[in-house]
Enzyme design. Structure first.
Site, PDB file in Angstrom:
ATOM      1  N   GLU A 131      61.234  79.700 -22.968  1.00 19.76           N
ATOM      2  CA  GLU A 131      60.813  81.111 -22.881  1.00 19.76           C
ATOM      3  C   GLU A 131      59.300  81.155 -22.858  1.00 19.76           C
ATOM      4  O   GLU A 131      58.640  80.427 -23.611  1.00 19.76           O
ATOM      5  CB  GLU A 131      61.283  81.877 -24.122  1.00 19.76           C
ATOM      6  CG  GLU A 131      62.715  82.285 -24.080  1.00 19.76           C
ATOM      7  CD  GLU A 131      63.073  83.078 -25.323  1.00 19.76           C
ATOM      8  OE1 GLU A 131      62.162  83.590 -26.015  1.00 19.76           O
ATOM      9  OE2 GLU A 131      64.255  83.154 -25.616  1.00 19.76           O
ATOM     10  N   HIS A 136      60.562  79.193 -27.408  1.00 15.02           N
ATOM     11  CA  HIS A 136      59.530  80.080 -26.862  1.00 15.02           C
ATOM     12  C   HIS A 136      58.151  79.542 -27.253  1.00 15.02           C
ATOM     13  O   HIS A 136      57.797  79.530 -28.433  1.00 15.02           O
ATOM     14  CB  HIS A 136      59.768  81.477 -27.450  1.00 15.02           C
ATOM     15  CG  HIS A 136      58.878  82.548 -26.902  1.00 15.02           C
ATOM     16  ND1 HIS A 136      59.053  83.869 -27.215  1.00 15.02           N
ATOM     17  CD2 HIS A 136      57.800  82.511 -26.080  1.00 15.02           C
ATOM     18  CE1 HIS A 136      58.138  84.597 -26.602  1.00 15.02           C
ATOM     19  NE2 HIS A 136      57.355  83.795 -25.921  1.00 15.02           N
ATOM     20  N   ARG A 165      54.857  80.520 -27.555  1.00 12.56           N
ATOM     21  CA  ARG A 165      54.080  81.769 -27.533  1.00 12.56           C
ATOM     22  C   ARG A 165      52.605  81.468 -27.323  1.00 12.56           C
ATOM     23  O   ARG A 165      52.109  80.404 -27.687  1.00 12.56           O
ATOM     24  CB  ARG A 165      54.268  82.534 -28.852  1.00 12.56           C
ATOM     25  CG  ARG A 165      55.664  83.101 -29.032  1.00 12.56           C
ATOM     26  CD  ARG A 165      55.712  83.986 -30.272  1.00 12.56           C
ATOM     27  NE  ARG A 165      54.990  85.217 -30.059  1.00 12.56           N
ATOM     28  CZ  ARG A 165      55.569  86.391 -29.800  1.00 12.56           C
ATOM     29  NH1 ARG A 165      56.882  86.502 -29.764  1.00 12.56           N
ATOM     30  NH2 ARG A 165      54.847  87.455 -29.585  1.00 12.56           N
ATOM     31  N   ARG A 183      52.624  80.617 -32.705  1.00 18.70           N
ATOM     32  CA  ARG A 183      52.983  80.919 -34.093  1.00 18.70           C
ATOM     33  C   ARG A 183      54.173  80.091 -34.585  1.00 18.70           C
ATOM     34  O   ARG A 183      54.357  79.940 -35.773  1.00 18.70           O
ATOM     35  CB  ARG A 183      53.246  82.413 -34.287  1.00 18.70           C
ATOM     36  CG  ARG A 183      54.542  82.902 -33.693  1.00 18.70           C
ATOM     37  CD  ARG A 183      54.865  84.304 -34.165  1.00 18.70           C
ATOM     38  NE  ARG A 183      53.993  85.293 -33.577  1.00 18.70           N
ATOM     39  CZ  ARG A 183      54.367  86.559 -33.341  1.00 18.70           C
ATOM     40  NH1 ARG A 183      55.580  86.950 -33.671  1.00 18.70           N
ATOM     41  NH2 ARG A 183      53.547  87.422 -32.797  1.00 18.70           N
ATOM     42  N   ASN A 206      68.400  79.325 -29.886  1.00 25.14           N
ATOM     43  CA  ASN A 206      66.945  79.458 -29.977  1.00 25.14           C
ATOM     44  C   ASN A 206      66.473  78.864 -31.312  1.00 25.14           C
ATOM     45  O   ASN A 206      66.892  79.322 -32.384  1.00 25.14           O
ATOM     46  CB  ASN A 206      66.576  80.939 -29.873  1.00 25.14           C
ATOM     47  CG  ASN A 206      65.084  81.149 -29.893  1.00 25.14           C
ATOM     48  OD1 ASN A 206      64.394  80.572 -30.738  1.00 25.14           O
ATOM     49  ND2 ASN A 206      64.567  81.958 -28.995  1.00 25.14           N
ATOM     50  N   THR A 215      60.238  89.420 -29.610  1.00 26.56           N
ATOM     51  CA  THR A 215      60.199  90.082 -28.310  1.00 26.56           C
ATOM     52  C   THR A 215      60.851  91.459 -28.436  1.00 26.56           C
ATOM     53  O   THR A 215      62.001  91.567 -28.824  1.00 26.56           O
ATOM     54  CB  THR A 215      60.950  89.223 -27.269  1.00 26.56           C
ATOM     55  OG1 THR A 215      60.537  87.865 -27.428  1.00 26.56           O
ATOM     56  CG2 THR A 215      60.650  89.678 -25.866  1.00 26.56           C
ATOM     57  N   HIS A 274      69.396  88.534 -27.739  1.00 28.90           N
ATOM     58  CA  HIS A 274      68.516  89.191 -28.697  1.00 28.90           C
ATOM     59  C   HIS A 274      69.324  90.012 -29.694  1.00 28.90           C
ATOM     60  O   HIS A 274      70.079  90.895 -29.307  1.00 28.90           O
ATOM     61  CB  HIS A 274      67.452  90.091 -28.060  1.00 28.90           C
ATOM     62  CG  HIS A 274      66.157  90.033 -28.820  1.00 28.90           C
ATOM     63  ND1 HIS A 274      65.974  90.687 -29.994  1.00 28.90           N
ATOM     64  CD2 HIS A 274      65.031  89.331 -28.602  1.00 28.90           C
ATOM     65  CE1 HIS A 274      64.773  90.417 -30.457  1.00 28.90           C
ATOM     66  NE2 HIS A 274      64.178  89.586 -29.645  1.00 28.90           N
ATOM     67  N   GLU A 321      68.330  87.824 -17.814  1.00 24.83           N
ATOM     68  CA  GLU A 321      68.866  87.845 -19.174  1.00 24.83           C
ATOM     69  C   GLU A 321      68.738  89.282 -19.660  1.00 24.83           C
ATOM     70  O   GLU A 321      67.624  89.818 -19.748  1.00 24.83           O
ATOM     71  CB  GLU A 321      68.100  86.888 -20.092  1.00 24.83           C
ATOM     72  CG  GLU A 321      68.653  86.939 -21.523  1.00 24.83           C
ATOM     73  CD  GLU A 321      68.089  85.877 -22.457  1.00 24.83           C
ATOM     74  OE1 GLU A 321      67.735  84.770 -21.990  1.00 24.83           O
ATOM     75  OE2 GLU A 321      68.004  86.165 -23.666  1.00 24.83           O
TER      76      GLU A 321
HETATM   77  N1  PXP Z   1      66.509  85.819 -25.647  1.00 29.38           N
HETATM   78  C1  PXP Z   1      65.174  86.047 -25.580  1.00 29.38           C
HETATM   79  C2  PXP Z   1      64.559  86.243 -24.246  1.00 29.38           C
HETATM   80  C3  PXP Z   1      64.397  86.076 -26.753  1.00 29.38           C
HETATM   81  O1  PXP Z   1      63.080  86.312 -26.675  1.00 29.38           O
HETATM   82  C4  PXP Z   1      65.003  85.816 -27.994  1.00 29.38           C
HETATM   83  C5  PXP Z   1      64.182  85.788 -29.244  1.00 29.38           C
HETATM   84  O2  PXP Z   1      63.197  84.836 -29.168  1.00 29.38           O
HETATM   85  C6  PXP Z   1      66.382  85.584 -28.011  1.00 29.38           C
HETATM   86  C7  PXP Z   1      67.120  85.601 -26.831  1.00 29.38           C
HETATM   87  C8  PXP Z   1      67.113  85.314 -29.289  1.00 29.38           C
HETATM   88  O3  PXP Z   1      67.073  86.445 -30.087  1.00 29.38           O
HETATM   89  P1  PXP Z   1      67.541  86.357 -31.605  1.00 29.38           P
HETATM   90  O4  PXP Z   1      66.603  85.412 -32.279  1.00 29.38           O
HETATM   91  O5  PXP Z   1      67.436  87.760 -32.093  1.00 29.38           O
HETATM   92  O6  PXP Z   1      68.953  85.834 -31.584  1.00 29.38           O
END
Ligand code: PXP
Length: 240
Positions: free
Chosen positions: A72, A42, A44, A48, A6, A103, A192, A153
């Site tokens: 995302e 993502h 958003r 941002r 990400n 998130t 996440h 996920e």
């Molecule tokens: N998966 C999803 C659906 C997310 O929203 C995020 C954060 O944007 C991640 C994975 C990655 O999370 P992290 O940045 O905490 O590794």
């Protein structure tokens, strides 16, 4: 196991100064060079970090076969319209609140079946493989299958924030959810809050086929690169 990196945080850093650098697209290429199987970003609603132009470029690279893109997005008409036009290979539907730092929990698919089904149908018809970002509960897994999503996920943020027995309990919930989802024919991803320390627990769950990781990779990259970046400037300003 598929690793999706990400790159939102690269864009966050750029937006903090409204400069053109650091460029998230350049970061995406580096992640791929480092072994990432795909890029996650993502878009958003408040823009941002990732901007529309970033997502357009990522989607172009995805459509040219340069990278695998997982977009995302929140389940809104605007985002569904954008994703249907850009056609990334994968879309992950996530909940979104304006005030949140990131998130914060899984999507309530069970509570919004009709809206979710409509979004999944439109995105699937555009060729996107849709994934639902959900908490590891049977009700959300059943609902994800009901709305026609081929992938879930599992939200690992709570697991990452817990310790000791509570963390083990959440880990079991994730493992049970992965096994149940797989038995229904769903593909299982997770993400996440994953770090070098807690990711091995996910690797040990055989049904999980992909992980999406952002914050820890970008945070680690700062420390792995800071010494070198400082040395470059020190060398540049050196007078004989
Ligand atoms: N998966 C999803 C659906 C997310 O929203 C995020 C954060 O944007 C991640 C994975 C990655 O999370 P992290 O940045 O905490 O590794």
């Amino acid at each position: 196991m598929h690793l999706g990196v990400n790159i939102d945080h690269i864009a966050t850093l750029r937006q903090a100064r409204l400069t053109t650098y650091p460029d998230p697209i350049a970061a995406a290429h580096l992640c791929i060079a480092g072994g990432a199987d795909g890029i996650t970003a993502h878009l958003r609603e408040d823009r941002r970090h990732i901007q529309d132009e970033d997502m357009k470029t990522l989607a172009r690279l995805a459509n040219e076969g340069v990278l695998h893109l997982n977009m995302e997005m929140a389940v809104t008409d605007e985002m569904v319209r954008i994703a249907c036009a850009l056609k990334p290979q994968a879309v992950c539907l996530v909940p979104e609140k304006r005030q949140e730092l990131t998130t914060e929990g899984g999507l309530d698919v069970a509570g919004h079946i009709d809206r979710m089904k409509d979004a999944v149908q439109k995105l699937s018809a555009s060729g996107c493989r849709v994934s639902m970002f959900i908490d590891p509960t049977q009700i959300q897994i059943d609902a994800s299958q009901r709305v026609g999503a081929p992938v879930i996920e599992l939200h690992t943020g709570h697991f990452a924030n817990l310790e000791g027995e509570a963390q083990q309990h959440e880990l079991k919930a994730i493992a049970d959810a992965a096994s149940y989802a797989k038995s229904l024919g769903l593909m299982v991803h997770a993400g996440h809050g994953l770090t070098l320390e807690n990711t091995p627990a996910m690797v040990n769950i055989p049904e999980i086929e992909g992980l999406n990781i952002g914050h820890a990779i970008v945070a680690d990259a700062v420390f792995k690169g800071l010494k070198c970046a400082t040395a470059d400037f020190k060398a540049l300003i050196k007078r004989d």
